[in-house]
Write a protein that holds these residues in place. Sequence first.
Motif, PDB file in Angstrom:
ATOM      1  N   CYS A  41       5.468  44.354  47.484  1.00  0.00           N
ATOM      2  CA  CYS A  41       5.393  45.345  46.401  1.00  0.00           C
ATOM      3  C   CYS A  41       6.762  45.783  45.901  1.00  0.00           C
ATOM      4  O   CYS A  41       6.918  46.168  44.750  1.00  0.00           O
ATOM      5  CB  CYS A  41       4.641  46.592  46.866  1.00  0.00           C
ATOM      6  N   CYS A  44       8.622  44.853  42.530  1.00  0.00           N
ATOM      7  CA  CYS A  44       8.249  45.532  41.286  1.00  0.00           C
ATOM      8  C   CYS A  44       8.401  47.048  41.412  1.00  0.00           C
ATOM      9  O   CYS A  44       8.958  47.698  40.536  1.00  0.00           O
ATOM     10  CB  CYS A  44       6.805  45.223  40.905  1.00  0.00           C
ATOM     11  N   HIS A  45       7.860  47.609  42.481  1.00  0.00           N
ATOM     12  CA  HIS A  45       7.806  49.073  42.582  1.00  0.00           C
ATOM     13  C   HIS A  45       9.104  49.686  43.098  1.00  0.00           C
ATOM     14  O   HIS A  45       9.284  50.899  42.995  1.00  0.00           O
ATOM     15  CB  HIS A  45       6.625  49.503  43.452  1.00  0.00           C
ATOM     16  N   LYS A  72      -3.865  61.160  42.981  1.00  0.00           N
ATOM     17  CA  LYS A  72      -5.115  60.383  43.033  1.00  0.00           C
ATOM     18  C   LYS A  72      -5.617  60.282  44.474  1.00  0.00           C
ATOM     19  O   LYS A  72      -4.834  60.314  45.422  1.00  0.00           O
ATOM     20  CB  LYS A  72      -4.895  58.998  42.444  1.00  0.00           C
ATOM     21  N   MET A  90       0.112  44.181  37.529  1.00  0.00           N
ATOM     22  CA  MET A  90      -0.425  44.586  38.831  1.00  0.00           C
ATOM     23  C   MET A  90      -1.624  43.706  39.171  1.00  0.00           C
ATOM     24  O   MET A  90      -2.701  43.839  38.598  1.00  0.00           O
ATOM     25  CB  MET A  90      -0.812  46.069  38.778  1.00  0.00           C
TER      26      MET A  90
HETATM   27  C1  HEC Z   1       4.457  41.906  39.640  1.00  0.00           C
HETATM   28  C2  HEC Z   1       4.773  43.318  39.752  1.00  0.00           C
HETATM   29  C3  HEC Z   1       3.951  44.167  40.728  1.00  0.00           C
HETATM   30  C4  HEC Z   1       3.760  43.953  42.058  1.00  0.00           C
HETATM   31  C5  HEC Z   1       4.285  42.801  42.917  1.00  0.00           C
HETATM   32  C6  HEC Z   1       2.958  45.057  42.536  1.00  0.00           C
HETATM   33  N1  HEC Z   1       2.686  45.921  41.498  1.00  0.00           N
HETATM   34 FE1  HEC Z   1       1.619  47.656  41.667  1.00  0.00          FE
HETATM   35  N2  HEC Z   1       1.762  47.903  39.640  1.00  0.00           N
HETATM   36  C7  HEC Z   1       2.475  47.093  38.783  1.00  0.00           C
HETATM   37  C8  HEC Z   1       2.304  47.586  37.426  1.00  0.00           C
HETATM   38  C9  HEC Z   1       2.921  46.976  36.171  1.00  0.00           C
HETATM   39  C10 HEC Z   1       1.470  48.727  37.517  1.00  0.00           C
HETATM   40  C11 HEC Z   1       0.967  49.614  36.348  1.00  0.00           C
HETATM   41  C12 HEC Z   1      -0.350  49.055  35.874  1.00  0.00           C
HETATM   42  C13 HEC Z   1      -0.942  49.864  34.754  1.00  0.00           C
HETATM   43  O1  HEC Z   1      -0.198  50.434  33.954  1.00  0.00           O
HETATM   44  O2  HEC Z   1      -2.168  49.905  34.661  1.00  0.00           O
HETATM   45  C14 HEC Z   1       1.134  48.886  38.926  1.00  0.00           C
HETATM   46  C15 HEC Z   1       0.293  49.865  39.408  1.00  0.00           C
HETATM   47  C16 HEC Z   1       0.050  50.102  40.751  1.00  0.00           C
HETATM   48  C17 HEC Z   1      -0.780  51.160  41.265  1.00  0.00           C
HETATM   49  C18 HEC Z   1      -1.614  52.133  40.449  1.00  0.00           C
HETATM   50  C19 HEC Z   1      -0.898  53.417  40.215  1.00  0.00           C
HETATM   51  C20 HEC Z   1      -1.778  54.390  39.459  1.00  0.00           C
HETATM   52  O3  HEC Z   1      -1.327  54.896  38.425  1.00  0.00           O
HETATM   53  O4  HEC Z   1      -2.893  54.628  39.888  1.00  0.00           O
HETATM   54  C21 HEC Z   1      -0.711  51.092  42.624  1.00  0.00           C
HETATM   55  C22 HEC Z   1      -1.391  52.023  43.627  1.00  0.00           C
HETATM   56  C23 HEC Z   1       0.130  49.977  42.950  1.00  0.00           C
HETATM   57  N3  HEC Z   1       0.581  49.397  41.784  1.00  0.00           N
HETATM   58  C24 HEC Z   1       0.439  49.572  44.229  1.00  0.00           C
HETATM   59  C25 HEC Z   1       1.017  48.341  44.529  1.00  0.00           C
HETATM   60  C26 HEC Z   1       1.105  47.812  45.871  1.00  0.00           C
HETATM   61  C27 HEC Z   1       0.668  48.541  47.130  1.00  0.00           C
HETATM   62  C28 HEC Z   1       1.654  46.581  45.757  1.00  0.00           C
HETATM   63  C29 HEC Z   1       1.909  45.564  46.854  1.00  0.00           C
HETATM   64  C30 HEC Z   1       0.753  45.157  47.631  1.00  0.00           C
HETATM   65  C31 HEC Z   1       1.936  46.351  44.342  1.00  0.00           C
HETATM   66  N4  HEC Z   1       1.533  47.444  43.643  1.00  0.00           N
HETATM   67  C32 HEC Z   1       2.560  45.214  43.845  1.00  0.00           C
HETATM   68  C33 HEC Z   1       3.222  45.988  39.133  1.00  0.00           C
HETATM   69  C34 HEC Z   1       3.267  45.411  40.387  1.00  0.00           C
END
Ligand code: HEC
Length: 121
Positions: A41, A44-45, A72, A90
């Motif tokens: 994660c 990206c995060h 949330k 995501m």
């Molecule tokens: C390729 C890039 C990428 C990766 C890798 C990634 N994310 Fe995300 N994530 C995003 C994006 C972009 C959003 C915003 C999506 C949206 O706007 O709806 C997001 C949204 C989220 C949200 C929702 C937040 C909300 O507003 O409710 C969560 C929770 C989250 N990610 C957790 C994770 C976790 C845990 C991992 C690893 C297992 C992960 N992400 C891996 C890009 C990524």
Amino acid sequence: MNARVTGAVLLSTFFVAAVGSGSYAAGGNVAQGKVLYTNLCLRCHGVDGKGDAYMKFNPPVADLSAPAVQSKLDGALMKAIHDGRKDSAMGAWKFVLSDEEIRDVTTYVRVLGSHTNRKLP
Ligand code: HEC
């Protein structure tokens, strides 16, 4: 004492109790969650969950430390991780992670939300 003040006092009491006892929301394994987060994660995060890593997307990467996310329920966060977010970067982690691992990483996401108050494990 008016209702707002009472609410704030109750909330902070709960927060101190939750952090102080070393238990985290979602009930997963925080050390395991950190490993998963770092490997999957973080790119990206970001280290702090702020969505400011080197990968940029539209819609932008969510700031996992922000109140908008932390307010949330665990279930909502786990669903976002499990199913991914439509039309965004995501992805659905159900193809990669077991339910238990999704719980662990969600537990670590809660730590990111409290990182200003305490040292990361
Ligand atoms: C390729 C890039 C990428 C990766 C890798 C990634 N994310 Fe995300 N994530 C995003 C994006 C972009 C959003 C915003 C999506 C949206 O706007 O709806 C997001 C949204 C989220 C949200 C929702 C937040 C909300 O507003 O409710 C969560 C929770 C989250 N990610 C957790 C994770 C976790 C845990 C991992 C690893 C297992 C992960 N992400 C891996 C890009 C990524």
